[in-house]
Design a protein around this motif. Structure first.
Motif, PDB file in Angstrom:
ATOM      1  N   GLY A  36       0.816  -1.206   0.000  1.00 15.59           N
ATOM      2  CA  GLY A  36       0.000   0.000   0.000  1.00 15.59           C
ATOM      3  C   GLY A  36       0.846   1.250   0.000  1.00 15.59           C
ATOM      4  N   TRP A  37       0.202   2.343   0.416  1.00  6.13           N
ATOM      5  CA  TRP A  37       0.876   3.644   0.509  1.00  6.13           C
ATOM      6  C   TRP A  37       0.482   4.303   1.816  1.00  6.13           C
ATOM      7  CZ3 TRP A  37      -0.771   8.578   1.387  1.00  6.13           C
ATOM      8  CH2 TRP A  37       0.173   9.610   1.201  1.00  6.13           C
ATOM      9  N   GLY A  38       1.461   4.911   2.471  1.00  6.53           N
ATOM     10  CA  GLY A  38       1.197   5.650   3.696  1.00  6.53           C
ATOM     11  C   GLY A  38       2.037   6.911   3.743  1.00  6.53           C
ATOM     12  N   GLY A  39       1.447   7.984   4.258  1.00  7.70           N
ATOM     13  CA  GLY A  39       2.195   9.224   4.363  1.00  7.70           C
ATOM     14  C   GLY A  39       1.314  10.374   4.785  1.00  7.70           C
ATOM     15  N   ALA A  40       1.937  11.537   4.955  1.00  8.87           N
ATOM     16  CA  ALA A  40       1.214  12.732   5.371  1.00  8.87           C
ATOM     17  C   ALA A  40       0.393  13.279   4.207  1.00  8.87           C
ATOM     18  CB  ALA A  40       2.190  13.783   5.864  1.00  8.87           C
ATOM     19  N   ILE A  41      -0.837  13.704   4.509  1.00 12.00           N
ATOM     20  CA  ILE A  41      -1.695  14.320   3.491  1.00 12.00           C
ATOM     21  C   ILE A  41      -2.062  15.743   3.872  1.00 12.00           C
ATOM     22  CG2 ILE A  41      -2.622  12.129   2.686  1.00 12.00           C
ATOM     23  CD1 ILE A  41      -5.135  12.699   4.334  1.00 12.00           C
ATOM     24  N   ALA A  42      -1.787  16.139   5.095  1.00 10.28           N
ATOM     25  CA  ALA A  42      -2.003  17.502   5.579  1.00 10.28           C
ATOM     26  C   ALA A  42      -1.194  17.635   6.859  1.00 10.28           C
ATOM     27  CB  ALA A  42      -3.482  17.777   5.825  1.00 10.28           C
ATOM     28  N   GLU A  43      -1.071  18.848   7.354  1.00 10.81           N
ATOM     29  CA  GLU A  43      -0.312  19.059   8.572  1.00 10.81           C
ATOM     30  C   GLU A  43      -0.964  18.292   9.728  1.00 10.81           C
ATOM     31  OE1 GLU A  43       1.386  22.673  11.415  1.00 10.81           O
ATOM     32  OE2 GLU A  43       0.278  23.130   9.571  1.00 10.81           O
ATOM     33  N   GLY A  44      -0.220  17.367  10.310  1.00 12.40           N
ATOM     34  CA  GLY A  44      -0.716  16.603  11.438  1.00 12.40           C
ATOM     35  C   GLY A  44      -1.647  15.475  11.087  1.00 12.40           C
TER      36      GLY A  44
ATOM     37  N   GLY B 188      -5.178  17.067  20.604  1.00 13.99           N
ATOM     38  CA  GLY B 188      -4.556  17.367  21.880  1.00 13.99           C
ATOM     39  C   GLY B 188      -3.386  16.437  22.118  1.00 13.99           C
ATOM     40  N   PRO B 189      -3.337  15.788  23.287  1.00 16.65           N
ATOM     41  CA  PRO B 189      -2.233  14.863  23.579  1.00 16.65           C
ATOM     42  C   PRO B 189      -2.429  13.481  22.973  1.00 16.65           C
ATOM     43  CG  PRO B 189      -3.699  14.954  25.449  1.00 16.65           C
ATOM     44  CD  PRO B 189      -4.231  15.959  24.438  1.00 16.65           C
ATOM     45  N   ALA B 190      -3.560  13.266  22.297  1.00 17.94           N
ATOM     46  CA  ALA B 190      -3.893  11.933  21.796  1.00 17.94           C
ATOM     47  C   ALA B 190      -3.639  11.807  20.302  1.00 17.94           C
ATOM     48  CB  ALA B 190      -5.351  11.610  22.096  1.00 17.94           C
ATOM     49  N   SER B 191      -3.265  10.597  19.896  1.00 12.69           N
ATOM     50  CA  SER B 191      -3.214  10.224  18.485  1.00 12.69           C
ATOM     51  C   SER B 191      -4.457   9.399  18.201  1.00 12.69           C
ATOM     52  CB  SER B 191      -1.953   9.411  18.188  1.00 12.69           C
ATOM     53  OG  SER B 191      -1.962   8.907  16.875  1.00 12.69           O
ATOM     54  N   VAL B 192      -5.242   9.843  17.215  1.00 17.12           N
ATOM     55  CA  VAL B 192      -6.521   9.203  16.928  1.00 17.12           C
ATOM     56  C   VAL B 192      -6.512   8.667  15.502  1.00 17.12           C
ATOM     57  CG1 VAL B 192      -9.020   9.498  16.806  1.00 17.12           C
ATOM     58  CG2 VAL B 192      -7.692  10.765  18.514  1.00 17.12           C
TER      59      VAL B 192
ATOM     60  N   LEU C 142     -15.100  -1.508  10.613  1.00 20.68           N
ATOM     61  CA  LEU C 142     -14.839  -0.115  10.937  1.00 20.68           C
ATOM     62  C   LEU C 142     -14.219  -0.049  12.324  1.00 20.68           C
ATOM     63  CD1 LEU C 142     -18.311   1.361   9.889  1.00 20.68           C
ATOM     64  CD2 LEU C 142     -16.242   1.260   8.482  1.00 20.68           C
ATOM     65  N   TYR C 143     -13.262   0.855  12.514  1.00 15.58           N
ATOM     66  CA  TYR C 143     -12.619   0.912  13.825  1.00 15.58           C
ATOM     67  C   TYR C 143     -12.061   2.302  14.116  1.00 15.58           C
ATOM     68  CZ  TYR C 143      -8.109   0.776  11.423  1.00 15.58           C
ATOM     69  OH  TYR C 143      -7.043   1.075  10.610  1.00 15.58           O
ATOM     70  N   THR C 144     -11.841   2.547  15.392  1.00 10.59           N
ATOM     71  CA  THR C 144     -11.116   3.739  15.823  1.00 10.59           C
ATOM     72  C   THR C 144     -10.151   3.342  16.930  1.00 10.59           C
ATOM     73  OG1 THR C 144     -11.334   6.013  16.629  1.00 10.59           O
ATOM     74  CG2 THR C 144     -12.861   4.403  17.525  1.00 10.59           C
ATOM     75  N   ASP C 145      -8.951   3.900  16.894  1.00  7.51           N
ATOM     76  CA  ASP C 145      -7.923   3.672  17.910  1.00  7.51           C
ATOM     77  C   ASP C 145      -7.504   5.013  18.496  1.00  7.51           C
ATOM     78  OD1 ASP C 145      -7.812   0.915  17.424  1.00  7.51           O
ATOM     79  OD2 ASP C 145      -6.323   1.178  15.838  1.00  7.51           O
ATOM     80  N   VAL C 146      -7.267   5.039  19.789  1.00  5.98           N
ATOM     81  CA  VAL C 146      -6.794   6.243  20.475  1.00  5.98           C
ATOM     82  C   VAL C 146      -5.574   5.863  21.300  1.00  5.98           C
ATOM     83  CG1 VAL C 146      -7.340   8.075  22.102  1.00  5.98           C
ATOM     84  CG2 VAL C 146      -9.126   7.205  20.584  1.00  5.98           C
ATOM     85  N   ALA C 147      -4.496   6.645  21.183  1.00  2.00           N
ATOM     86  CA  ALA C 147      -3.279   6.411  21.957  1.00  2.00           C
ATOM     87  C   ALA C 147      -2.864   7.717  22.629  1.00  2.00           C
ATOM     88  CB  ALA C 147      -2.159   5.892  21.063  1.00  2.00           C
TER      89      ALA C 147
END
Length: 220
Positions: free
Chosen positions: A71-79, A113-117, A138-143
């Motif tokens: 696949g492909w992974g990378g930044a698409i916008a700031e943050g 904020g302090p979380a990666s979502v 479908l899923y969501t992860d929070v770290a």
């Protein structure tokens, strides 16, 4: 670090107290050995493989799962970063029948904020190995990292609609909450994992009982 060709090679190994896939136990409550190898280009494209031991008696897919993906992974916008790709789930020593299947996936990850979502989707189209039906996940992860410590707290919520469930209506939620402790290339993890299951489909909760899962992994 990428070499002059722009390629970066990495590997990972893990020992887990049991293998849970979207909350479902695929190692019969026993220890599983896992590992993989990836090749990524600095353009964002990647290919890789990952494998895990399975419980041959309860799962019925043989003793090994082998995943091949790209696949492909990378930044698409700031943050904000994206990851899209195709994965094949293969069971090389399964008995007679159709077991292998293919899935497309995509996800977005951002900082809140302090979380990666992360929010993601995976879709397996109609295939014989899925009983002639499809499967949507479908899923969501929070770290959230604890400041000035090597500890990260993690939460996960997933929803399956399709063949890969143990419910009478073919819909199921799965969830986990846990923590990672990182020291150098080694990560120690502990998580409480659960998934919906119906007694008519999974008598005794063989695949769907809640469990505490521990693991130690390393990346190189």
């Amino acid at each position: 670090m990428a070499d002059e060709s722009g390629l970066e090679f990495s590997a990972n190994v893990a020992l887990v107290s049991e293998y849970r896939f979207r909350g479902v136990d695929l190692s019969g409550g026993e220890i599983a050995i896992q590992g993989g190898f990836d090749v990524a280009h600095d353009s964002g494209f990647y290919v890789g493989t990952w494998a895990s031991s399975l419980d041959e008696q309860t799962v019925g897919y043989g003793s090994t799962e082998l995943d091949l993906y790209g696949g492909w992974g990378g930044a698409i916008a700031e943050g904000v970063s994206a990851d899209i790709g195709l994965i094949g789930y293969l069971y090389p020593d399964a008995g007679p029948g159709d077991f292998d299947y293919v899935e497309v996936y995509g996800s977005l990850t951002g900082e809140l904020g302090p979380a990666s979502v992360t929010g993601g989707i995976a879709y397996a189209p109609d295939q014989d190995s899925l009983g002639g039906s499809d499967n949507l996940y479908l899923y969501t992860d929070v770290a959230v990292g604890i400041p000035d410590t090597p500890v990260t707290l993690n939460g996960h919520l997933g929803y399956t609609d399709g063949f890969l469930t143990f419910t009478t209506d073919s819909e199921a939620l799965d969830w986990s909450i846990g923590a990672d402790f990182v020291t150098g290339p080694v990560t120690f993890s502990l998580a409480y994992v659960g998934v919906e299951g119906d007694a008519l489909i999974d008598p005794g909760g063989t695949f769907t009982d809640d469990a505490v899962v521990a693991s130690v992994s390393a990346s190189f």
